[in-house]
Enzyme design. Structure first.
Site, PDB file in Angstrom:
ATOM      1  N   GLU A  54       2.485  -9.173  11.517  1.00  0.00           N
ATOM      2  CA  GLU A  54       2.302  -8.746  10.285  1.00  0.00           C
ATOM      3  C   GLU A  54       3.762  -8.588   9.547  1.00  0.00           C
ATOM      4  O   GLU A  54       3.752  -8.675   8.395  1.00  0.00           O
ATOM      5  CB  GLU A  54       1.376  -7.601  10.445  1.00  0.00           C
ATOM      6  CG  GLU A  54       0.796  -7.267   9.198  1.00  0.00           C
ATOM      7  CD  GLU A  54      -0.490  -6.031   9.108  1.00  0.00           C
ATOM      8  OE1 GLU A  54      -0.341  -5.520  10.211  1.00  0.00           O
ATOM      9  OE2 GLU A  54      -0.971  -5.619   8.317  1.00  0.00           O
ATOM     10  N   ASP A  84       0.621  -1.339   0.111  1.00  0.00           N
ATOM     11  CA  ASP A  84       0.063  -0.294   0.087  1.00  0.00           C
ATOM     12  C   ASP A  84       0.606   1.255   0.051  1.00  0.00           C
ATOM     13  O   ASP A  84       0.673   2.140  -0.811  1.00  0.00           O
ATOM     14  CB  ASP A  84      -0.786   0.169   1.259  1.00  0.00           C
ATOM     15  CG  ASP A  84      -1.820  -1.051   1.419  1.00  0.00           C
ATOM     16  OD1 ASP A  84      -1.805  -1.931   0.336  1.00  0.00           O
ATOM     17  OD2 ASP A  84      -2.651  -1.134   2.212  1.00  0.00           O
TER      18      ASP A  84
HETATM   19  C1  2M8 Z   1      -3.206  -4.341   3.871  1.00  0.00           C
HETATM   20  O1  2M8 Z   1      -4.010  -3.370   2.930  1.00  0.00           O
HETATM   21  C2  2M8 Z   1      -5.480  -3.218   3.627  1.00  0.00           C
HETATM   22  C3  2M8 Z   1      -6.099  -2.483   2.174  1.00  0.00           C
HETATM   23  O2  2M8 Z   1      -6.217  -3.660   1.145  1.00  0.00           O
HETATM   24  C4  2M8 Z   1      -5.220  -2.122   4.496  1.00  0.00           C
HETATM   25  O3  2M8 Z   1      -4.255  -1.581   4.879  1.00  0.00           O
HETATM   26  O4  2M8 Z   1      -6.239  -1.887   5.137  1.00  0.00           O
HETATM   27  C5  2M8 Z   1      -1.821  -4.566   2.948  1.00  0.00           C
HETATM   28  O5  2M8 Z   1      -0.836  -5.312   3.731  1.00  0.00           O
HETATM   29  C6  2M8 Z   1      -2.649  -5.876   1.924  1.00  0.00           C
HETATM   30  O6  2M8 Z   1      -1.480  -6.312   1.164  1.00  0.00           O
HETATM   31  C7  2M8 Z   1      -3.149  -6.949   2.647  1.00  0.00           C
HETATM   32  O7  2M8 Z   1      -3.651  -7.660   1.631  1.00  0.00           O
HETATM   33  C8  2M8 Z   1      -4.133  -6.456   3.792  1.00  0.00           C
HETATM   34  C9  2M8 Z   1      -4.722  -7.524   4.696  1.00  0.00           C
HETATM   35  O8  2M8 Z   1      -3.588  -8.136   5.230  1.00  0.00           O
HETATM   36  O9  2M8 Z   1      -3.793  -5.343   4.599  1.00  0.00           O
END
Ligand code: 2M8
Length: 468
Positions: A429, A194
């Site tokens: 994470e 992101d």
């Molecule tokens: C993160 O992305 C989401 C938006 O899609 C967020 O920040 O709310 C990123 O690390 C993405 O790669 C990942 O798939 C998601 C859920 O783990 O979180």
């Protein structure tokens, strides 16, 4: 195999100190984050189903609960759009209120697009296509097992192949009308990385207009807001969403007017690797010659596209901003795209970059694990999300790529260091590259999933991951 029956340590030579606990606790995290037929990416920060998280989760589950691995992907693909797109989020109707933003209402995808599924709410974006790689792993872990399980896996492959094919065809056409071999993304969220510096230039060029008010809920789940994207970045993310809604999620409309159109080399490389997996699946299900030829053509085109994105100055591949028609120079892990795509023609240069002080040769790294952004990059930040921390899923992609390139010793060192990080810091994470401190959410599902895959790696019969 149930969690209770899991062997304590498959790895033997990978690492020491707490490693014997990794396998059962990884399986336990996937079980606890599980909701009916699918798995949340994290206990509270991400309460819905995310696309590429689910693919990694299925890949890990394949080793401990093959049936659940198949239902993970079946649930996700049940929300596939008519265009073939697999949405980046499938919303969980039972998620607690005010737990995640933007929510289903903000996306309004089924109200705005006839292509969206009617029976579930999804986002209007997609994420890197790891799914075929996971389906292949489900097949690999079923082979040689009891007959019922093999039959079930064949049925699963047969039912999934057309969905995977439609998904990859969507990416090869709607997301690459130029036939460049590279996938166009409409939003940094589509990259999965992101707030990576990869997107700074095109994102800063987005002029935010009258934005409907919103409240971020993500910050309540982390101890320090600097680990997440900034408010300025969120405004732009939300403004891009408004643009997509105005275009009614129609690809042609988006291509014409959207302010953020970028060729993403990591996404494109994952697509090449996934197409190689799809070609193997096509063999198992006896797909038509035409379709197999089509998949082979996508693979060649993808590799050519990445070749064209090569920067000899940085020794990495670069994303390309279509709006400004210019490359986006940034030293990030995405630059290793040709390796991830299985193209070894640049192997020497890529290994030189990988083991240089810009990446694994950096003297201050706590463990030899790739930071998401090079510490030599001015926009590097060791604690901020995709701007520097080590992400186990990306280490996994690089590990798999090194193995496929025949770099078994390098791959083995990477796997050992990654498992050691998890044994010491838990299934976070992401991790601070200079201290190994766990950051972001605890008990992240895809971190646990890749740990299971790493621990199971001793079985030379895996066809997707060939040793030297
Ligand atoms: C993160 O992305 C989401 C938006 O899609 C967020 O920040 O709310 C990123 O690390 C993405 O790669 C990942 O798939 C998601 C859920 O783990 O979180």
């Amino acid at each position: 195999m149930t969690e209770e029956e899991l062997p304590e340590d498959h790895s033997g030579r990978a690492a020491s100190g707490g490693l014997h606990r990794v396998n059962p606790s990884a399986a336990g995290i996937l079980r606890r984050n599980g909701i009916r037929s699918w798995t949340k990416p994290a206990p509270s920060l991400y309460p819905h189903q995310w696309s590429w998280d689910s693919a990694f989760i299925a890949l890990g589950l394949a080793h401990v609960d093959n049936q659940r691995a198949t239902s993970e992907l079946e649930t996700l693909f049940a929300s596939q759009w008519a265009t073939g797109k697999v949405p980046h989020i499938v919303f969980n109707p039972e998620a607690p209120p005010r737990s995640y933003f933007p929510d289903a209402e903000r996306w309004s995808s089924s109200a705005l697009s006839e292509d969206a599924p009617a029976s579930s709410h999804t986002s209007g974006l997609c994420q890197p296509p790891v799914h075929a790689i996971a389906v292949l792993r489900i097949w690999e872990t079923s082979r040689g097992e009891d007959e019922r399980r093999v039959e079930r896996a064949i049925r699963f492959l047969g039912a999934n192949y057309p969905r995977l094919f439609a998904w990859h065809r969507y990416l090869a056409s709607a997301r690459d009308p130029e036939g460049s071999g590279l996938v166009t993304i409409y939003h940094p969220w589509e990259s999965g990385t992101d707030n990576s510096p990869r997107w700074d230039i095109p994102l800063e060029a987005v002029e935010v207009g009258e934005l409907p008010p919103y409240t971020r809920y993500d910050l309540q789940h982390v101890t320090d807001p600097s680990q997440r994207p900034t408010d300025e970045e969120y405004d732009r993310y939300l403004w891009l969403l408004e643009h997509l809604k105005r275009a009614r999620y129609d690809e042609a409309n988006i291509y014409e007017s959207h302010p953020f159109l970028v060729k993403d080399v990591l996404f494109s490389a994952i697509l090449v690797a996934a197409n190689e997996a799809l070609l193997q699946i096509a063999g198992v299900v006896d797909a038509s010659e035409d379709e197999r030829a089509g998949i082979s053509a996508w693979i060649e085109r993808g590799q050519r596209g990445l070749e064209g994105a090569w920067s000899s100055e940085l020794g990495l591949c670069l994303d390309r901003d279509l709006r400004r028609d210019s490359p986006l120079p940034a030293r990030t892990i995405a630059g290793f795209a040709p390796l991830i795509a299985g193209d070894t023609s640049r192997l020497d240069s890529l290994l030189l970059t990988l083991y240089s002080p810009d990446f694994l040769g950096h003297p201050d790294l706590y463990r030899p694990l790739p930071p998401s952004t090079s510490p030599s990059e001015v926009r590097f930040h060791p604690r901020s999300y995709w701007r520097g921390p080590v992400w186990p899923v990306l280490s996994w992609l690089l590990w798999r790529a090194l193995l496929r390139a025949g770099e078994v010793d390098h791959a083995e060192v990477l796997r050992g260091a990654a498992l050691e990080e998890l044994a010491c810091g838990g299934f976070a994470e992401y991790f601070e590259p200079f201290t190994g401190e766990p950051l972001g959410s605890d008990d992240q599902s895809w971190t646990a999933a890749v740990a299971l895959d790493w621990l199971a790696y001793d079985d030379a019969s895996w066809s997707g991951v060939q040793r030297g």
